[in-house]
Enzyme design. Structure first.
Site, PDB file in Angstrom:
ATOM      1  N   LYS A 286      -1.984   5.468   9.592  1.00 22.50           N
ATOM      2  CA  LYS A 286      -2.458   4.760   8.399  1.00 22.50           C
ATOM      3  C   LYS A 286      -3.936   4.373   8.565  1.00 22.50           C
ATOM      4  O   LYS A 286      -4.486   4.452   9.679  1.00 22.50           O
ATOM      5  CB  LYS A 286      -1.579   3.523   8.176  1.00 22.50           C
ATOM      6  CG  LYS A 286      -0.117   3.848   7.831  1.00 22.50           C
ATOM      7  CD  LYS A 286       0.639   2.551   7.574  1.00 22.50           C
ATOM      8  CE  LYS A 286       2.092   2.794   7.232  1.00 22.50           C
ATOM      9  NZ  LYS A 286       2.806   1.495   6.972  1.00 22.50           N
TER      10      LYS A 286
ATOM     11  N   TYR B  54       5.495   6.079  -1.731  1.00 17.58           N
ATOM     12  CA  TYR B  54       6.197   4.803  -1.586  1.00 17.58           C
ATOM     13  C   TYR B  54       6.989   4.431  -2.841  1.00 17.58           C
ATOM     14  O   TYR B  54       7.193   3.246  -3.122  1.00 17.58           O
ATOM     15  CB  TYR B  54       5.205   3.694  -1.234  1.00 17.58           C
ATOM     16  CG  TYR B  54       4.823   3.657   0.234  1.00 17.58           C
ATOM     17  CD1 TYR B  54       5.799   3.615   1.239  1.00 17.58           C
ATOM     18  CD2 TYR B  54       3.483   3.626   0.626  1.00 17.58           C
ATOM     19  CE1 TYR B  54       5.446   3.567   2.581  1.00 17.58           C
ATOM     20  CE2 TYR B  54       3.125   3.581   1.971  1.00 17.58           C
ATOM     21  CZ  TYR B  54       4.110   3.548   2.948  1.00 17.58           C
ATOM     22  OH  TYR B  54       3.761   3.488   4.276  1.00 17.58           O
TER      23      TYR B  54
ATOM     24  N   ASN C 248       0.447  -1.784   9.898  1.00 19.27           N
ATOM     25  CA  ASN C 248       1.272  -1.503  11.077  1.00 19.27           C
ATOM     26  C   ASN C 248       1.082  -0.076  11.621  1.00 19.27           C
ATOM     27  O   ASN C 248       1.961   0.505  12.223  1.00 19.27           O
ATOM     28  CB  ASN C 248       2.745  -1.820  10.787  1.00 19.27           C
ATOM     29  CG  ASN C 248       3.289  -1.036   9.609  1.00 19.27           C
ATOM     30  OD1 ASN C 248       2.620  -0.143   9.088  1.00 19.27           O
ATOM     31  ND2 ASN C 248       4.502  -1.341   9.205  1.00 19.27           N
TER      32      ASN C 248
ATOM     33  N   HIS D 234       3.234   5.678  10.082  1.00 19.28           N
ATOM     34  CA  HIS D 234       4.367   5.919   9.178  1.00 19.28           C
ATOM     35  C   HIS D 234       5.215   7.065   9.716  1.00 19.28           C
ATOM     36  O   HIS D 234       4.685   8.019  10.286  1.00 19.28           O
ATOM     37  CB  HIS D 234       3.880   6.294   7.774  1.00 19.28           C
ATOM     38  CG  HIS D 234       4.995   6.813   6.912  1.00 19.28           C
ATOM     39  ND1 HIS D 234       5.855   5.975   6.245  1.00 19.28           N
ATOM     40  CD2 HIS D 234       5.433   8.080   6.673  1.00 19.28           C
ATOM     41  CE1 HIS D 234       6.768   6.713   5.617  1.00 19.28           C
ATOM     42  NE2 HIS D 234       6.530   7.995   5.862  1.00 19.28           N
TER      43      HIS D 234
ATOM     44  N   GLU E 134       8.847  13.745   1.536  1.00 24.58           N
ATOM     45  CA  GLU E 134       7.473  13.363   1.882  1.00 24.58           C
ATOM     46  C   GLU E 134       6.639  14.579   2.299  1.00 24.58           C
ATOM     47  O   GLU E 134       5.464  14.676   1.941  1.00 24.58           O
ATOM     48  CB  GLU E 134       7.504  12.297   2.986  1.00 24.58           C
ATOM     49  CG  GLU E 134       8.092  10.981   2.462  1.00 24.58           C
ATOM     50  CD  GLU E 134       8.404   9.956   3.546  1.00 24.58           C
ATOM     51  OE1 GLU E 134       7.990  10.149   4.716  1.00 24.58           O
ATOM     52  OE2 GLU E 134       9.072   8.954   3.222  1.00 24.58           O
TER      53      GLU E 134
END
Ligand code: IDP
Ligand code: MG
Length: 134
Positions: free
Chosen positions: A11, A51, A114, A117, A128
């Site tokens: 990310k 998402y 965080n 992914h 995805e």
């Protein structure tokens, strides 16, 4: 157990903080194959699609702003049981609940940034990968 493919991403916080090499190194040392890799700053549209399951939640808009606000490294991983194993290497979504040694334990403190992914199931992986590597 079988050879699977999954979608993995570093990310924007991970890219900004110079953690791409560390994360790729962990994947390579573990023995997972990176079969595709690209760096891009994703559009809001692609992040909203990625998402979609979180649409309507309180953190959704912030999440989309964050993911579309910088470069990410998107990868297709291949290997034995890689869907679950990559999730295990990342650690729990909330870094304070993640196991020591995992990426989120080692490199993150907050749930909104965080670092990484990974798809959470075979269905998510197929969906995805279709979004990011079509
Ligand atoms: P995952 O990334 O471990 O699959 P999900 O529950 O699918 O976790 O949530 C997607 C992402 O949305 C998380 O990685 C995190 O960055 C963000 N997120 C999840 N829950 C919260 C929250 O309560 N506040 C802020 N961000 C959240
Ligand atoms: Mg998820």
């Amino acid at each position: 157990m079988s050879i699977e493919r999954t979608f993995a991403m570093v990310k924007p916080d991970g890219v900004r903080r110079g953690l791409v090499g560390e994360i790729i190194s962990r994947l390579e040392k573990k023995g997972f194959k990176i079969v595709a890799l690209k760096m891009l700053t994703p559009t809001r549209e692609i992040v909203e699609e990625h998402y979609a399951e979180h649409k309507g939640k309180g953190f959704f808009n912030g999440l989309v702003d964050f993911l579309s606000g910088g470069a990410v490294v998107a990868m297709t991983l291949e290997g034995e049981n890689v869907i679950a194993e990559w999730r295990r290497m990342m650690g729990a979504t909330r870094p304070w609940e993640s196991a020591p040694g995992t990426i989120r334990f080692e490199f993150a403190t907050t749930v909104d940034e965080n670092v990484a992914h990974g798809s959470d199931s075979a269905e998510s992986a197929a969906r995805e990968l279709g979004i990011w590597f079509k």
